[in-house]
Design an enzyme around this catalytic site. Sequence first.
Site, PDB file in Angstrom:
ATOM      1  N   GLU A 266       5.745  -7.603  -3.668  1.00 24.50           N
ATOM      2  CA  GLU A 266       5.852  -8.151  -5.001  1.00 24.50           C
ATOM      3  C   GLU A 266       6.940  -7.135  -5.602  1.00 24.50           C
ATOM      4  OE1 GLU A 266       5.533  -7.035  -8.492  1.00 24.50           O
ATOM      5  OE2 GLU A 266       3.558  -7.286  -8.315  1.00 24.50           O
ATOM      6  N   CYS A 303       4.131  -4.794 -13.911  1.00 28.06           N
ATOM      7  CA  CYS A 303       5.280  -5.748 -13.082  1.00 28.06           C
ATOM      8  C   CYS A 303       5.339  -6.764 -14.098  1.00 28.06           C
ATOM      9  CB  CYS A 303       4.652  -6.212 -11.933  1.00 28.06           C
ATOM     10  SG  CYS A 303       3.075  -6.205 -11.542  1.00 28.06           S
TER      11      CYS A 303
END
Length: 517
Positions: A266, A303
């Site tokens: 990710e 994120c």
Amino acid sequence: MEWATISGKNRIGGRESSLGPGGHMAFNPIEHEAMEPVFTVATSAEIEKACSLAWDVFYSDVFGWAERANLLDKIAENIEAIGDPLLERAHAETALPLARLTGERGRTCAQLRMFATAIRNGEVGQETHITADPDRQPMPRPELRRRLYPIGPVAVFGASNFPLAFSVAGGDTASAFAAGCPVVVKAHPAHPGTSELVARAIDEAIKALGLPPGLFSIVFGGAEVAAELVQHRFIKAVGFTGSKGAGRALFDLASRRPNPIPVFAEMGSVNPIFVLPGALQEREEALAAGYVQSLTMGVGQFCTNPGVLIVPDDAAGDQLVEHIEQALMNIEPSPMLTSEMAMRYEEGVSKLRHNLAIQPRFAPDGSSDGLVRPALFQAALSDAIESLEAALNAKADAIHSDFLEEIFGPAGLVLRASSVEQMLKFAKLLPGQLTATVQSAKDGENGLESLVSTLSRAVGRIVLNGFPTGVEVNAAMHHGGPYPASTDARFTSVGTAAIDRFLRPVAFQSIPDSMIP
């Protein structure tokens, strides 16, 4: 046992190991000083030992569903038993507030127990069974059972921005254990003491349950240790959360192996927010406040930080940007996780400042004592579209456009749109994102459905009339997206579906149930 003791040594199959040289020390970004002890760099022999032990456990058939659930629960119990020393060490290593770390510890333990509950409820690894039909024409149908099995030992890389929830006992390790996979963790250098404390909690859980110690190891070191771990013949998958550069490097290493393995990374995302005209008319001040809160949460070190905001190029849009700018001016400078991250943040802000197509709205020069200030820039959406189209026409990587380059930290870029149609054109050019958000009038408005439909092609999660930070951990969450948001858009790193990454299907044809492992 004394939970707060930190040795600075690797832990290979439950035992301390320090064959290599001294590596680095943790650094307190608030006090600007190194912290004891010195952490030893894992040697090739230690990596070999950790992976070999994990491989032996993988073939031992002793880590069944019940054992996995019990281990996950016990790890959560042990993490809580560490108490304040864990939070205090994490705070000293990361500068994250104690209140935030307390919540993150709760999330870490909750997701461990969530995986355990999912296993006990039969929500993981369900069998698909097709019965035999010997009378089927023109050919008989054999009996088939499709079951899911662990993929093999998993290398997990701790994330910098979540020292608990995405680190040693975070989502990757928890989902790998839930799938039945042994784990070798490569600790993040930004919080090694925190990592060791949690690693010892895992080791103690394995020992208390009488499970083989090779189920878990943790190693310290830099890029060389990471490369050796990913390329080890006994590692069968990788879990990673971090930057696009590091994630892509691991992916490339894994792809070049004689036997390539999946890397579930990710990575970067600017998580655009599209503001439609009706939303501005209804709640302009609330939008400004919500955006600033989401942009600067945790000093922008999430994120799902919304780095790009697309707003109408009209008077209402002007007012929204002014309110955002004023709010950012009132935010005090804050430390980032590491001095290196603060430096890279300043470099990213400087790059935008020197782009002639981008106008600084609030971009203070430099940091003071490692503290950073939020930054806000503005540009025409037409210029961003032109940049993306030029990259695509040149068969280049549109991800490298300044307009969509992630800046890890509290920096925002406002793109001014001439129309909703222009927003749709931009949405069609977006490279992969973790999230995209649409702010609309509460009763809907023109362009909303088309925008949501278009964005579904490029993102892993679409938010309506909310903000992307604050990721729910449950069975319905998808935290991933097309590249460069992640290396495999089909999988999530958050929620119970994360277990699927580390399970491999096997079909058994005409084999009695008593013979199926």
